[in-house]
Design an enzyme around this catalytic site. Structure first.
Site, PDB file in Angstrom:
ATOM      1  N   GLY A 218      45.525  21.358  34.869  1.00 15.27           N
ATOM      2  CA  GLY A 218      44.116  21.718  34.823  1.00 15.27           C
ATOM      3  C   GLY A 218      43.333  21.033  33.729  1.00 15.27           C
ATOM      4  O   GLY A 218      43.463  19.829  33.485  1.00 15.27           O
ATOM      5  N   ASP A 261      55.921  28.415  23.091  1.00 22.03           N
ATOM      6  CA  ASP A 261      55.127  29.611  23.372  1.00 22.03           C
ATOM      7  C   ASP A 261      54.283  29.876  22.131  1.00 22.03           C
ATOM      8  O   ASP A 261      54.801  30.297  21.095  1.00 22.03           O
ATOM      9  CB  ASP A 261      56.048  30.799  23.669  1.00 22.03           C
ATOM     10  CG  ASP A 261      55.284  32.093  23.904  1.00 22.03           C
ATOM     11  OD1 ASP A 261      54.043  32.114  23.758  1.00 22.03           O
ATOM     12  OD2 ASP A 261      55.941  33.119  24.206  1.00 22.03           O
ATOM     13  N   ASN A 288      43.402  24.705  23.623  1.00 17.38           N
ATOM     14  CA  ASN A 288      42.955  24.872  25.002  1.00 17.38           C
ATOM     15  C   ASN A 288      43.662  26.004  25.739  1.00 17.38           C
ATOM     16  O   ASN A 288      43.098  26.587  26.665  1.00 17.38           O
ATOM     17  CB  ASN A 288      43.168  23.559  25.767  1.00 17.38           C
ATOM     18  CG  ASN A 288      43.064  23.742  27.257  1.00 17.38           C
ATOM     19  OD1 ASN A 288      41.978  23.937  27.803  1.00 17.38           O
ATOM     20  ND2 ASN A 288      44.207  23.721  27.943  1.00 17.38           N
ATOM     21  N   GLY A 290      44.964  29.160  27.458  1.00 19.15           N
ATOM     22  CA  GLY A 290      44.288  30.430  27.696  1.00 19.15           C
ATOM     23  C   GLY A 290      44.760  31.047  28.997  1.00 19.15           C
ATOM     24  O   GLY A 290      45.243  30.356  29.891  1.00 19.15           O
ATOM     25  N   LYS A 295      40.537  42.930  34.885  1.00 23.07           N
ATOM     26  CA  LYS A 295      40.528  44.332  35.307  1.00 23.07           C
ATOM     27  C   LYS A 295      39.286  44.982  34.713  1.00 23.07           C
ATOM     28  O   LYS A 295      38.860  44.631  33.606  1.00 23.07           O
ATOM     29  CB  LYS A 295      41.776  45.069  34.801  1.00 23.07           C
ATOM     30  CG  LYS A 295      42.258  46.194  35.707  1.00 23.07           C
ATOM     31  CD  LYS A 295      42.913  45.656  36.968  1.00 23.07           C
ATOM     32  CE  LYS A 295      43.589  46.776  37.751  1.00 23.07           C
ATOM     33  NZ  LYS A 295      44.151  46.294  39.035  1.00 23.07           N
ATOM     34  N   LEU A 296      38.703  45.912  35.427  1.00 17.92           N
ATOM     35  CA  LEU A 296      37.603  46.668  34.837  1.00 17.92           C
ATOM     36  C   LEU A 296      38.086  47.396  33.596  1.00 17.92           C
ATOM     37  O   LEU A 296      39.254  47.814  33.514  1.00 17.92           O
ATOM     38  CB  LEU A 296      37.044  47.676  35.843  1.00 17.92           C
ATOM     39  CG  LEU A 296      36.372  47.093  37.101  1.00 17.92           C
ATOM     40  CD1 LEU A 296      35.949  48.225  38.034  1.00 17.92           C
ATOM     41  CD2 LEU A 296      35.174  46.229  36.736  1.00 17.92           C
ATOM     42  N   ASN A 348      31.307  38.847  31.590  1.00 18.33           N
ATOM     43  CA  ASN A 348      31.626  38.725  33.015  1.00 18.33           C
ATOM     44  C   ASN A 348      32.312  40.008  33.476  1.00 18.33           C
ATOM     45  O   ASN A 348      33.196  40.526  32.783  1.00 18.33           O
ATOM     46  CB  ASN A 348      32.539  37.522  33.266  1.00 18.33           C
ATOM     47  CG  ASN A 348      32.496  37.052  34.702  1.00 18.33           C
ATOM     48  OD1 ASN A 348      31.575  37.374  35.453  1.00 18.33           O
ATOM     49  ND2 ASN A 348      33.485  36.285  35.093  1.00 18.33           N
ATOM     50  N   TYR A 354      39.026  39.007  28.363  1.00 18.77           N
ATOM     51  CA  TYR A 354      38.827  37.559  28.292  1.00 18.77           C
ATOM     52  C   TYR A 354      37.549  37.208  27.533  1.00 18.77           C
ATOM     53  O   TYR A 354      37.542  36.332  26.651  1.00 18.77           O
ATOM     54  CB  TYR A 354      38.766  37.005  29.717  1.00 18.77           C
ATOM     55  CG  TYR A 354      38.635  35.508  29.809  1.00 18.77           C
ATOM     56  CD1 TYR A 354      39.728  34.673  29.599  1.00 18.77           C
ATOM     57  CD2 TYR A 354      37.413  34.921  30.138  1.00 18.77           C
ATOM     58  CE1 TYR A 354      39.609  33.295  29.701  1.00 18.77           C
ATOM     59  CE2 TYR A 354      37.286  33.539  30.246  1.00 18.77           C
ATOM     60  CZ  TYR A 354      38.383  32.734  30.024  1.00 18.77           C
ATOM     61  OH  TYR A 354      38.261  31.382  30.124  1.00 18.77           O
ATOM     62  N   THR A 389      38.786  23.723  39.528  1.00 13.32           N
ATOM     63  CA  THR A 389      40.211  23.510  39.270  1.00 13.32           C
ATOM     64  C   THR A 389      41.017  24.079  40.437  1.00 13.32           C
ATOM     65  O   THR A 389      40.461  24.641  41.386  1.00 13.32           O
ATOM     66  CB  THR A 389      40.647  24.216  37.974  1.00 13.32           C
ATOM     67  OG1 THR A 389      40.470  25.644  38.139  1.00 13.32           O
ATOM     68  CG2 THR A 389      39.831  23.742  36.776  1.00 13.32           C
TER      69      THR A 389
END
Length: 448
Positions: A218, A261, A288, A290, A295-296, A348, A354, A389
């Protein structure tokens, strides 16, 4: 990846159909290819009385081999590649009319994928409320103009405080070039900095070592490719489970694959050790990596929240802290670029974790900027909008189409658009860009 609607709208039958139905017609954007001229046509430079940057702009354009036309010749000239407005002389609201009167004829002559760049002083440095109001008004003028332009053209604002004039060249070249294809309606504030005496146009990162996390696919893979194209040796980092894809990217660009990791407790120490032993230091770091775990908020479990914060935010803090603490590892003139998101600015639905992590990156960058300045280094962030992407290709068609069209350029961006902006921020000539957040979103209608 192909944009079916853009391709249809620019075909013979599709162009007639969209025109008849009044549908948007996204342009094929001018993107950078090595060897391209800075602009495909001449430039008109206009200004207001008292503007101080005309000579600096002229020198940049002359060095790039761009033809500069007199403002009064714009109406009769061939179509323009760009118009640059030096508005550093504005001091009262009346000056805004003078600026727009000078700007309008040249804007009418812009060719497809043209560029408008406005130069001004920051409102925060103004000597009076009237002067501050006038300077701030240019922000609204540029953002609105960016929404009026068509055919892939963009408008952006560079704030150049007194003492930072020498920092203008690199940012001006970026915003005029095809590298900035998907950067629109943005405001970047420059600062005084020590600039290199010269910079290779084609390979400005030659001899440098760059780290890119999340590089297996990506946007991360695109970043690795563009940095390598610009001359850097790239250390491509991703989780061990992505080892095969990571090795393929590293082999393709002649870089080094490093399975790590970044959330592991020993990750910072391992990265420092690898860079010191294998490369002797590092010049560019791109955070970069991420993840999303949507989820609400009312249904958000601890695992979703903690994993996103750990990868997207805490790892950037931990790795950067370790690099700063490792004596001499960050070389003079180092560049750190962090990938935030439009979601971190506008929010969002279903992405509280996020958006929080990506907003946190912006706070981190701004807080660290003074320390980086003291080291002769920079730290900045890019905030991508809707980027096409493999992940977005799996969205429902309606959701994907809405996401890609609600911006001034009426299309989704490409991973290379994010990569080009990061590569610009990584260049030695971007020393005067520090603590900034640059949205790569085609001037999305969401957020500021």
């Amino acid at each position: 990846m192909s944009d079916w609607y853009r391709d249809l709208a620019n075909s013979g039958v599709g162009a007639a159909l969209t025109r008849r139905l009044g549908l948007p017609r996204p342009a094929v954007l001018r993107r950078y290819t090595p060897g391209d001229p800075l602009l495909p046509g001449p430039v008109v430079v206009v200004g207001t009385a008292g503007g101080r940057l005309a000579d600096e702009v002229g020198a940049v354009l002359k060095e790039a081999g761009v033809t500069v036309l007199a403002a009064d010749a714009a109406a009769d000239a061939e179509r323009l590649g760009a118009v640059v407005l030096d508005a550093t002389g504005v001091s009262s609201p009346a000056d805004l009319a003078v600026a727009t009167t000078a700007l309008a004829p040249a804007v009418k002559r812009l060719r497809s994928s043209g560029r408008v760049v406005v130069l001004a002083d920051p409102a925060t440095d103004a000597a009076s409320p009237a002067q501050a109001a006038t300077r701030q008004a240019l922000d609204g003028l540029v953002r609105s103009l960016a929404k009026e332009l068509r055919s892939g053209s963009t408008a952006n604002l560079l704030l150049v405080p007194a003492g930072a004039d020498a920092s203008l060249a690199g940012p001006l070249r970026f915003f005029l070039s095809g590298r900035s294809a998907y950067v629109d309606g943005q405001v970047v504030t420059l600062s005084p900095a020590e600039l290199p005496a010269a910079e290779a146009a084609e390979r400005p990162l030659a001899g440098q070592v760059a780290v890119v996390t999340g590089a297996a696919r990506g946007i991360g893979a695109a970043i690795a490719r563009v940095l390598a194209r610009d001359g850097a040796h790239v250390v491509a980092v991703d989780v061990p489970a992505a080892g095969q894809a990571l090795a393929e990217v590293a082999n393709e660009i002649g870089g080094t694959a490093f399975g790590l990791d970044i959330t592991a407790g020993d990750a910072p120490a391992r990265l420092v050790e690898h860079l010191r032993e294998r490369h002797g230091g590092v010049d560019v770091v791109v955070h970069n990596a991420g993840i999303t775990r949507d989820k609400l908020l009312v249904n958000m479990d601890a695992a979703r929240w903690e994993s996103v914060i750990a990868v997207n935010l805490q790892a950037q803090l931990d790795l950067t802290t370790a690099l700063l603490a490792a004596d001499g590892l960050l070389r003079p003139g180092a560049r750190v670029v962090c990938v935030s998101s439009q979601s971190g600015i506008a929010g969002n639905r279903g992405q509280t974790n996020y958006a929080a992590s990506k907003a946190g990156i912006i706070g981190m960058v701004r807080a660290w900027a003074p320390e980086f300045t003291a080291r002769g280094a920079t730290i900045n962030a890019v905030a991508p909008g809707f980027i096409v992407t493999e992940m977005t290709a799996k969205m429902p068609m309606g959701t994907r189409e809405i996401g890609s069209r609600i911006n001034s350029l009426q299309q989704g961006g490409l991973p290379v658009d994010v990569a080009e902006t990061i590569a610009w921020l990584a260049q030695p000539g971007s020393a005067g860009v520090n603590g900034q957040v640059v949205r790569v979103c085609g001037q999305s209608m969401l957020g500021a």
